[in-house]
Design an enzyme around this catalytic site. Structure first.
Site, PDB file in Angstrom:
ATOM      1  N   GLY A  27       0.825  -1.205   0.000  1.00 13.71           N
ATOM      2  CA  GLY A  27       0.000   0.000   0.000  1.00 13.71           C
ATOM      3  C   GLY A  27       0.862   1.258   0.000  1.00 13.71           C
ATOM      4  CB  THR A  28       3.968   2.095   1.848  1.00 14.77           C
ATOM      5  OG1 THR A  28       3.391   1.797   3.119  1.00 14.77           O
ATOM      6  CG2 THR A  28       4.920   3.270   1.968  1.00 14.77           C
ATOM      7  CB  SER A  55      -2.344  -2.777   1.362  1.00 17.22           C
ATOM      8  OG  SER A  55      -1.439  -3.657   1.985  1.00 17.22           O
ATOM      9  N   GLY A  56      -2.580  -5.806  -0.050  1.00 20.35           N
ATOM     10  CA  GLY A  56      -3.004  -7.200   0.090  1.00 20.35           C
ATOM     11  C   GLY A  56      -3.209  -7.650   1.520  1.00 20.35           C
ATOM     12  CG  HIS A  57      -0.574  -6.441   4.954  1.00 20.08           C
ATOM     13  ND1 HIS A  57      -0.533  -6.161   6.291  1.00 20.08           N
ATOM     14  CD2 HIS A  57      -0.157  -5.321   4.325  1.00 20.08           C
ATOM     15  CE1 HIS A  57      -0.094  -4.924   6.465  1.00 20.08           C
ATOM     16  NE2 HIS A  57       0.138  -4.396   5.285  1.00 20.08           N
ATOM     17  CB  CYS A 102       7.041   3.534  21.020  1.00 25.47           C
ATOM     18  SG  CYS A 102       7.971   3.620  22.532  1.00 25.47           S
TER      19      CYS A 102
HETATM   20  N1  PLP Z   1      -2.705   3.209   4.364  1.00 27.74           N
HETATM   21  C1  PLP Z   1      -3.412   2.770   5.398  1.00 27.74           C
HETATM   22  C2  PLP Z   1      -4.702   3.440   5.728  1.00 27.74           C
HETATM   23  C3  PLP Z   1      -2.961   1.686   6.173  1.00 27.74           C
HETATM   24  O1  PLP Z   1      -3.676   1.274   7.214  1.00 27.74           O
HETATM   25  C4  PLP Z   1      -1.738   1.075   5.809  1.00 27.74           C
HETATM   26  C5  PLP Z   1      -1.187  -0.027   6.624  1.00 27.74           C
HETATM   27  O2  PLP Z   1      -1.333  -0.050   7.842  1.00 27.74           O
HETATM   28  C6  PLP Z   1      -1.043   1.557   4.700  1.00 27.74           C
HETATM   29  C7  PLP Z   1      -1.543   2.625   4.007  1.00 27.74           C
HETATM   30  C8  PLP Z   1       0.251   0.945   4.259  1.00 27.74           C
HETATM   31  O3  PLP Z   1       0.049  -0.313   3.639  1.00 27.74           O
HETATM   32  P1  PLP Z   1       1.253  -1.343   3.519  1.00 27.74           P
HETATM   33  O4  PLP Z   1       1.498  -1.900   4.879  1.00 27.74           O
HETATM   34  O5  PLP Z   1       0.796  -2.387   2.551  1.00 27.74           O
HETATM   35  O6  PLP Z   1       2.415  -0.597   2.996  1.00 27.74           O
END
Ligand code: PLP
Length: 383
Positions: free
Chosen positions: A74-75, A201-203, A326
């Site tokens: 996702g990032t 994002s897949g996970h 943290c």
């Molecule tokens: N955007 C949101 C709203 C998320 O919750 C997350 C992951 O926690 C991400 C982006 C990032 O996704 P990834 O972990 O696949 O990089």
């Protein structure tokens, strides 16, 4: 306490990979492990499974298969979308995001600022919602892009993405949404919402970590962020992660088929909230009056520290999380809760419980049986 029990209430952090997804992936490790770009059959036979996965991901969000680019997470999808804001027109040097975006957006904005792009961060109301008038006021002649999180990972608060996207479309401004938490939990249709770019994002969808996708509406002048061997029709370099792409495709199919299960998840989330409010005094739901994801509950337990609650929950076999990061031993209150006007003390006392399709009524009842004692113990210790 019963420590043999394992109750997972952190599905917004990551989800369990479904057995059907693992099964779909295995042949692409063990048998069909070629490179899809190779000229011989052993390589290019992978085109078909890749196309099928692309079609499944597209179907989940109402896109055309050719509008899907596979990424590593996702990032990466979010970074790639935001990167476009600095590339589309040298005269457009402004973007708009909200103050409650995920760090994938927040940190990329800092990077854009260093490159001379100006960033407006829209404030939210105390319930975490966005006032679209603010969006209107933030637009400048040089605004290149607006990027808003569809559903917040910490509070579950859902933004009015279709309204914001329409507003931007009418003004010729690119609109991206971070839909990482929304996809699979609430209806997401790129065409009816009218978004130009969408990240997933897949996970978060019962596929593995390390695979994501970016939707780019046909006609958007996309420029690749990850540059290399011209894969993904020249839009993302890097040899395709075939097993993970296949896994994401299978997870997308399953998420689509099981969408109605979200009402059961919501029932469990509501049971969790009402039981906790009934049994524990001085608890507040963050974002309670807003439209929220069906699986997410962010609760503030007055007079406690989230980290201590999480430690005691962990001892009882319960996984949950706080929005706090943290840093060097000091707890930074969540930027999301802070933007909603929560005091540092309230933000630091807040816990996120996020349910998933594997959550059960027994899990919820176990949590509700354990939590009052933990909160009482911590409050007594603090008094
Ligand atoms: N955007 C949101 C709203 C998320 O919750 C997350 C992951 O926690 C991400 C982006 C990032 O996704 P990834 O972990 O696949 O990089």
């Amino acid at each position: 306490m019963n420590t043999t029990r394992f109750c997972y209430f952190d599905n917004n952090a990551t989800t369990r990979v479904l057995p059907e997804v693992v099964e779909a992936m295995l042949p692409f490790f063990n048998e069909q492990w070629g490179n899809p770009s190779s000229a011989y059959h052993f390589g290019h036979q992978l085109t078909r499974p890749l196309d099928a996965a692309r079609a499944s991901v597209a179907a989940l969000i109402g896109a055309e298969p050719r509008e899907i680019i596979f990424t590593s997470c996702g990032t990466e999808s979010i970074n790639s979308a935001l990167n476009l804001s600095s590339r589309i027109d040298p005269k457009k040097r402004h973007i708009v995001v909200s103050a409650v975006e995920h760090s994938a957006t927040m940190k990329f904005c800092l990077h854009l600022e260093k490159a001379g792009i100006s960033v407006t961060r829209l404030q939210v109301a105390p319930d975490g919602t966005l006032d679209l008038k603010q969006l209107e006021q933030s637009i400048r002649p040089d605004t290149a892009m607006v990027s808003l999180i569809w559903a917040n990972n910490e509070t579950g608060v859902v933004f009015q993405i279709a309204e914001a996207a329409t507003f931007c479309r009418e003004r010729g401004i690119l609109f991206h949404t971070d839909a990482v938490q929304a996809v699979g939990k609430i209806p997401v249709d790129v065409k009816s919402a009218g978004v130009d770019l969408l990240s997933l994002s897949g996970h978060k969808l019962n596929a593995p970590k390390g695979i994501g996708a970016l939707y780019v509406r046909q006609g958007v002048p996309y420029e690749p962020f990850v540059i290399g061997g011209g894969q993904e029709r020249g839009r993302r370099g890097g040899t395709e992660n075939v097993p993970y792409i296949v896994g994401l495709g299978r997870a997308a199919q399953l998420a689509r088929a099981a969408f109605s299960e979200m009402s059961t998840v919501q029932g469990l989330r509501d049971r969790l909230e009402s039981s906790i409010l009934e049994r524990i005094p001085k608890v507040a739901i963050n974002g309670t009056t807003a439209t929220r994801l069906p699986n997410t509950s962010n609760l503030a337990f007055e007079g406690t520290e989230a980290e201590a609650i999480l430690m005691l929950l962990d001892q009882a076999g319960i996984c949950a999380s706080s929005g706090s990061a943290c840093t060097t031993g000091s707890l930074e209150p969540s930027h999301v809760l802070t933007a909603m006007g929560c005091s540092p003390a309230r933000a630091r006392s807040s816990i996120r419980f996020s349910l998933g399709r594997h959550s059960t009524r027994e899990d919820v009842d176990y949590l509700v049986s354990v939590l009052p004692g933990i909160i009482q113990r911590l409050r007594e210790a603090a008094a």
